[in-house]
Design a protein around this motif. Sequence first.
Motif, PDB file in Angstrom:
ATOM      1  N   ASP A  10      -2.121   1.143  33.774  1.00 40.76           N
ATOM      2  CA  ASP A  10      -2.854   1.997  33.742  1.00 40.76           C
ATOM      3  C   ASP A  10      -2.034   3.155  33.757  1.00 40.76           C
ATOM      4  OD1 ASP A  10      -5.112   0.301  34.060  1.00 40.76           O
ATOM      5  OD2 ASP A  10      -5.613   1.015  36.021  1.00 40.76           O
ATOM      6  N   CYS A  19     -11.373  -9.921  29.071  1.00 41.14           N
ATOM      7  CA  CYS A  19     -10.614  -8.802  29.787  1.00 41.14           C
ATOM      8  C   CYS A  19     -11.671  -7.565  29.829  1.00 41.14           C
ATOM      9  CB  CYS A  19      -9.678  -8.084  29.292  1.00 41.14           C
ATOM     10  SG  CYS A  19      -8.085  -9.086  29.075  1.00 41.14           S
ATOM     11  N   GLY A  37      -9.289  -4.823  34.393  1.00 44.88           N
ATOM     12  CA  GLY A  37      -8.273  -3.592  34.717  1.00 44.88           C
ATOM     13  C   GLY A  37      -7.131  -3.871  33.593  1.00 44.88           C
ATOM     14  N   LYS A  38      -7.230  -4.655  32.937  1.00 41.09           N
ATOM     15  CA  LYS A  38      -5.921  -4.929  31.987  1.00 41.09           C
ATOM     16  C   LYS A  38      -6.196  -5.315  30.544  1.00 41.09           C
ATOM     17  CE  LYS A  38      -2.165  -6.861  33.798  1.00 41.09           C
ATOM     18  NZ  LYS A  38      -1.255  -7.652  34.366  1.00 41.09           N
ATOM     19  N   GLU A  39      -5.462  -4.924  29.687  1.00 40.81           N
ATOM     20  CA  GLU A  39      -5.954  -5.316  28.324  1.00 40.81           C
ATOM     21  C   GLU A  39      -4.635  -6.274  27.856  1.00 40.81           C
ATOM     22  OE1 GLU A  39      -5.842  -3.189  23.707  1.00 40.81           O
ATOM     23  OE2 GLU A  39      -5.454  -2.190  25.550  1.00 40.81           O
ATOM     24  N   TYR A  96     -11.942  -3.517  30.816  1.00 44.71           N
ATOM     25  CA  TYR A  96     -11.057  -2.523  31.177  1.00 44.71           C
ATOM     26  C   TYR A  96     -11.500  -1.314  30.728  1.00 44.71           C
ATOM     27  CZ  TYR A  96      -9.451  -3.418  26.526  1.00 44.71           C
ATOM     28  OH  TYR A  96      -9.334  -3.420  25.082  1.00 44.71           O
ATOM     29  N   GLN A 140     -14.236   6.601  36.544  1.00 39.68           N
ATOM     30  CA  GLN A 140     -14.008   5.177  36.069  1.00 39.68           C
ATOM     31  C   GLN A 140     -15.425   4.597  36.443  1.00 39.68           C
ATOM     32  OE1 GLN A 140     -10.639   2.864  35.365  1.00 39.68           O
ATOM     33  NE2 GLN A 140      -9.757   3.880  37.117  1.00 39.68           N
TER      34      GLN A 140
END
Length: 333
Positions: free
Chosen positions: A193, A158, A148-150, A160, A293
């Motif tokens: 996000d 990662c 969920g993070k870049e 996401y 998502q």
Amino acid sequence: MKLNNTTISDIAERANVSKSTVSRVLNDKSIVNQRTRTTVLEAMESLGYEPNIFARSLASGRSMTVGVVTQKIGSPFYDTIMQGVIQGFSGTGYSPLFVDGQWEEGTELQVIQTVLGRKVDGLLLLGGDVSLSDLDQLRKRLPTIVIGKELPGWEGQCVYVDNRAAAYEATKHLIDFGHRDIALVRGIKHHQDAIRRYEGYADALADSGIELDPDLVIEGNFSAQSGILAVSSLLMRGKVFTAIFCANDMVAYGARLALQRSGIRVPEDVSIIGFDDQAESAFVTPPLTTVRQPGHEIGVAAAAGLLSLMRDEPCELPVMKAELQRRESVARI
């Protein structure tokens, strides 16, 4: 419950092999030929032997557990990801150990130390606020995947969703339906996000020649209550808006309730778009237009990536695509 006291010696005698051979089979050592392995496994089955996981971990140097740090256990979206993680490890011999970071960096670091103390073989971090420097230190200690993070320098570790592109599509959908006064209820201000979704919203307005009105952007925290408070703020200040883009579906539920309490109809008077596509969103009144998502798929992909890292194999995680689900909460002007 009947306890089984079968030992490695019993299995070795039944299979007519040495105890060291049985040990190698238990620890999945490839040097045992297939015929011998089959004989040992059949002996184990006939004796009803269930290997002691703790003993196996001492012998192999692996705990066969992975730590999973999530945020707010009970959150529908995060729970969907965790179900994907569970499926991803199903049948692999690994068991996920879940802990809750509660969106507090101090708490996250504390629970990470807890799972590290359990000698986990790998780590999955879902969201959260752990600093990049701390994350870099973590992956030096054990295989780590961030969900969920870049993160810069974490390419391939990662998984996401492209939140900016998804938010752009959602806002453009409202614009294509004739909306110009579009409010945004943001998520937690510093959360990646929330930042990316704001950027997508702003880009869509700019590309359509619509000036962004800062008074239509309300800070929230991904909760239904923040949706209620946001709509109340807009109405009290007399702001004109015909549509609301919400940080997630929970916010959209709250916004919908606040509008109803004020006698404002959805979508006849105000259109609403959410984000996440929770299971309930297709069944609220009216069914919620939202961005889906692929939470379950994200969890499965993260588990597969961590398995690759723990096996010292290449790990390539894709950027996941979100899709707009068009339902009845958006109407044309």
